[in-house]
Design a protein around this motif. Structure first.
Motif, PDB file in Angstrom:
ATOM      1  N   ARG A  41       0.831  -1.210   0.000  1.00  0.00           N
ATOM      2  CA  ARG A  41       0.000   0.000   0.000  1.00  0.00           C
ATOM      3  C   ARG A  41       0.868   1.263   0.000  1.00  0.00           C
ATOM      4  O   ARG A  41       0.578   2.224  -0.696  1.00  0.00           O
ATOM      5  N   GLU A  42       1.902   1.230   0.815  1.00  0.00           N
ATOM      6  CA  GLU A  42       2.739   2.424   0.982  1.00  0.00           C
ATOM      7  C   GLU A  42       3.614   2.697  -0.227  1.00  0.00           C
ATOM      8  O   GLU A  42       3.806   3.853  -0.620  1.00  0.00           O
ATOM      9  N   GLY A  43       4.186   1.644  -0.816  1.00  0.00           N
ATOM     10  CA  GLY A  43       5.133   1.862  -1.909  1.00  0.00           C
ATOM     11  C   GLY A  43       6.279   2.729  -1.407  1.00  0.00           C
ATOM     12  O   GLY A  43       6.805   2.516  -0.324  1.00  0.00           O
ATOM     13  N   GLY A  44       6.630   3.726  -2.188  1.00  0.00           N
ATOM     14  CA  GLY A  44       7.588   4.723  -1.711  1.00  0.00           C
ATOM     15  C   GLY A  44       9.045   4.464  -2.004  1.00  0.00           C
ATOM     16  O   GLY A  44       9.890   5.346  -1.817  1.00  0.00           O
ATOM     17  N   ILE A  45       9.395   3.277  -2.467  1.00  0.00           N
ATOM     18  CA  ILE A  45      10.800   3.007  -2.770  1.00  0.00           C
ATOM     19  C   ILE A  45      11.117   3.518  -4.168  1.00  0.00           C
ATOM     20  O   ILE A  45      10.394   3.240  -5.125  1.00  0.00           O
ATOM     21  N   THR A  46      12.208   4.276  -4.263  1.00  0.00           N
ATOM     22  CA  THR A  46      12.655   4.835  -5.534  1.00  0.00           C
ATOM     23  C   THR A  46      14.143   4.542  -5.700  1.00  0.00           C
ATOM     24  O   THR A  46      14.766   3.908  -4.851  1.00  0.00           O
ATOM     25  N   SER A  47      14.703   5.046  -6.772  1.00  0.00           N
ATOM     26  CA  SER A  47      16.132   4.848  -7.024  1.00  0.00           C
ATOM     27  C   SER A  47      16.996   5.620  -6.027  1.00  0.00           C
ATOM     28  O   SER A  47      18.198   5.387  -5.941  1.00  0.00           O
ATOM     29  N   GLN A  48      16.380   6.521  -5.264  1.00  0.00           N
ATOM     30  CA  GLN A  48      17.117   7.272  -4.248  1.00  0.00           C
ATOM     31  C   GLN A  48      16.974   6.672  -2.841  1.00  0.00           C
ATOM     32  O   GLN A  48      17.612   7.136  -1.896  1.00  0.00           O
ATOM     33  N   SER A  49      16.167   5.647  -2.719  1.00  0.00           N
ATOM     34  CA  SER A  49      15.874   5.083  -1.397  1.00  0.00           C
ATOM     35  C   SER A  49      17.064   4.332  -0.798  1.00  0.00           C
ATOM     36  O   SER A  49      17.875   3.728  -1.506  1.00  0.00           O
ATOM     37  N   ILE A  50      17.116   4.371   0.520  1.00  0.00           N
ATOM     38  CA  ILE A  50      18.067   3.591   1.303  1.00  0.00           C
ATOM     39  C   ILE A  50      17.205   2.662   2.155  1.00  0.00           C
ATOM     40  O   ILE A  50      16.504   3.112   3.052  1.00  0.00           O
ATOM     41  N   VAL A  51      17.243   1.386   1.846  1.00  0.00           N
ATOM     42  CA  VAL A  51      16.316   0.428   2.440  1.00  0.00           C
ATOM     43  C   VAL A  51      16.969  -0.339   3.584  1.00  0.00           C
ATOM     44  O   VAL A  51      18.038  -0.934   3.425  1.00  0.00           O
ATOM     45  N   HIS A  96      12.891  -1.485  -8.035  1.00  0.00           N
ATOM     46  CA  HIS A  96      13.055  -0.034  -7.973  1.00  0.00           C
ATOM     47  C   HIS A  96      14.523   0.385  -7.985  1.00  0.00           C
ATOM     48  O   HIS A  96      14.823   1.579  -8.015  1.00  0.00           O
ATOM     49  N   GLN A  97      15.426  -0.601  -7.929  1.00  0.00           N
ATOM     50  CA  GLN A  97      16.864  -0.320  -7.972  1.00  0.00           C
ATOM     51  C   GLN A  97      17.254   0.761  -6.959  1.00  0.00           C
ATOM     52  O   GLN A  97      17.766   1.829  -7.325  1.00  0.00           O
ATOM     53  N   PRO A  98      17.018   0.527  -5.680  1.00  0.00           N
ATOM     54  CA  PRO A  98      17.306   1.558  -4.678  1.00  0.00           C
ATOM     55  C   PRO A  98      18.785   1.911  -4.605  1.00  0.00           C
ATOM     56  O   PRO A  98      19.640   1.142  -5.058  1.00  0.00           O
ATOM     57  N   ARG A  99      19.042   3.048  -4.040  1.00  0.00           N
ATOM     58  CA  ARG A  99      20.417   3.535  -3.937  1.00  0.00           C
ATOM     59  C   ARG A  99      21.265   2.613  -3.059  1.00  0.00           C
ATOM     60  O   ARG A  99      22.433   2.337  -3.367  1.00  0.00           O
ATOM     61  N   ALA A 100      20.681   2.151  -1.947  1.00  0.00           N
ATOM     62  CA  ALA A 100      21.426   1.283  -1.032  1.00  0.00           C
ATOM     63  C   ALA A 100      20.466   0.385  -0.262  1.00  0.00           C
ATOM     64  O   ALA A 100      19.299   0.724  -0.063  1.00  0.00           O
ATOM     65  N   ILE A 101      20.980  -0.762   0.157  1.00  0.00           N
ATOM     66  CA  ILE A 101      20.261  -1.657   1.043  1.00  0.00           C
ATOM     67  C   ILE A 101      21.177  -2.011   2.209  1.00  0.00           C
ATOM     68  O   ILE A 101      22.326  -2.411   1.999  1.00  0.00           O
ATOM     69  N   PHE A 102      20.655  -1.848   3.417  1.00  0.00           N
ATOM     70  CA  PHE A 102      21.353  -2.300   4.618  1.00  0.00           C
ATOM     71  C   PHE A 102      20.637  -3.561   5.085  1.00  0.00           C
ATOM     72  O   PHE A 102      19.473  -3.513   5.473  1.00  0.00           O
ATOM     73  N   LEU A 103      21.337  -4.672   5.046  1.00  0.00           N
ATOM     74  CA  LEU A 103      20.728  -5.966   5.326  1.00  0.00           C
ATOM     75  C   LEU A 103      21.168  -6.523   6.672  1.00  0.00           C
ATOM     76  O   LEU A 103      22.352  -6.588   6.973  1.00  0.00           O
ATOM     77  N   MET A 104      20.187  -6.924   7.476  1.00  0.00           N
ATOM     78  CA  MET A 104      20.474  -7.701   8.676  1.00  0.00           C
ATOM     79  C   MET A 104      19.590  -8.936   8.653  1.00  0.00           C
ATOM     80  O   MET A 104      18.366  -8.842   8.636  1.00  0.00           O
ATOM     81  N   ALA A 105      20.211 -10.101   8.649  1.00  0.00           N
ATOM     82  CA  ALA A 105      19.460 -11.358   8.578  1.00  0.00           C
ATOM     83  C   ALA A 105      20.267 -12.474   9.220  1.00  0.00           C
ATOM     84  O   ALA A 105      21.496 -12.393   9.309  1.00  0.00           O
ATOM     85  N   GLY A 106      19.555 -13.507   9.668  1.00  0.00           N
ATOM     86  CA  GLY A 106      20.235 -14.705  10.142  1.00  0.00           C
ATOM     87  C   GLY A 106      19.846 -15.200  11.510  1.00  0.00           C
ATOM     88  O   GLY A 106      19.840 -16.402  11.750  1.00  0.00           O
TER      89      GLY A 106
END
Length: 227
Positions: A41-51, A96-106
Motif C-alpha cells: 500500500r505504501e510503496g515509496g521506494i525509488t532509485s534514491q531510497s536507502i532500504v 526499484h533499484q534503490p540507492r542502497a540496502i542495509f541488510l540484517m538477517a540470520g
C-alpha cells in the motif's frame, strides 16, 4: 519506425514486469502478511531510497530516516522474518533499484539447532539474490547481533551464543571476497572478552534498547555519509 516500436514494447514489458513484481505471493505468519500488505500500500521506494531490510531488530528501529538523519531511509523490517521471507519479498524492493540496502538477517534462521554453516549459507544466498536483482545498488551487510542467554527467554536460541560470531565470520569472509561492505555491529555490543550481549543494551537478551540502537546508528551514519 520499427526500432521505435520495439523500444516501446520493451519499455512496456519492463514496466509491466516491475508492477507485477511488487506483489508478494508468499504467505507466512500473520504479522509477516500484514507488513507485506502494508508495504504494498505504501510503496515509496525509488532509485534514491536507502532500504533497511531485516527482522524484528530492524522493524523495532521504527523511523530509521530520523535516526540516520536522511529522509530517503525506509524501514522494511519484519518481526520474526528470516532469509526465506526476505528473499520472497525482494520483489517489493529490487525492481526499484534503490540507492542502497542495509541488510540484517540470520538470527531467526538459527532456530531448531540449524548448523552455523547452513545459517551463513542462507544469508549468503539472500545476498546473492539482492546482487543479482539489483547490481547497481550499494549493499551493506550488517553482522548478526550478540545475544544474552541469562534470562532464558529465547529457548530456540539456547546454546547459540558462541555460534553467532562464527556465523558472522563466514558471512564476513564472503563479503570481503566479493567487495561487499560488512558492518561489524557484534563487537560493539558484547561484554569485553566474551560473545555475550551487554546487559544494559537489552531487556530480554535479544532485542536491543535505545542504547543499542545508538551504537547501531553511529556505525551506519559513517556509511550513509559516503553514499
Amino acid at each position: 519506425m520499427k526500432n521505435i516500436r520495439q523500444i516501446i514494447i520493451i519499455g512496456l514489458c519492463t514496466l509491466t514486469s516491475t508492477m507485477q513484481a511488487q506483489h508478494v505471493s508468499h504467505r507466512s505468519f500473520a504479522h509477516y502478511n500484514k507488513r507485506v500488505a502494508q508495504f504494498e500500500r505504501e510503496g515509496g521506494i525509488t532509485s534514491q531510497s536507502i532500504v533497511m531490510l531485516g527482522n524484528s531488530l530492524t522493524e523495532n528501529g521504527k523511523d530509521w530516516s530520523q535516526r540516520l538523519g536522511n529522509s530517503h531511509v525506509i524501514n522494511r523490517g519484519i518481526i520474526g522474518d528470516n532469509t526465506v521471507g526476505m528473499t520472497e519479498r525482494l520483489c517489493q524492493i529490487t525492481p526499484h533499484q534503490p540507492r542502497a540496502i542495509f541488510l540484517m538477517a540470520g538470527i531467526n534462521n538459527m532456530v531448531n539447532n540449524a548448523p552455523v554453516i547452513n545459517v551463513a549459507q542462507q544469508v549468503i544466498s539472500l545476498i546473492e539474490a539482492i546482487r543479482e536483482q539489483t547490481p547497481q545498488t550499494k549493499l551493506f551487510v550488517e553482522s548478526l547481533l550478540p545475544i544474552n542467554e541469562k534470562n532464558g527467554r529465547w529457548r530456540t536460541l539456547a546454546g547459540r551464543t558462541n555460534d553467532i560470531p562464527l556465523t558472522n565470520m563466514y558471512i564476513r569472509a564472503y563479503c570481503e571476497s566479493h567487495d561487499i561492505v560488512f558492518i561489524d555491529l557484534f563487537s560493539k555490543m558484547v561484554k569485553p572478552g566474551t560473545n555475550v550481549l551487554r546487559e544494559e543494551l537489552s531487556a530480554d537478551g535479544l532485542h536491543i534498547t535505545e542504547a543499542g540502537y545508538a551504537i547501531w546508528e553511529n556505525e551506519l551514519k559513517k556509511h550513509i555519509a559516503n553514499l
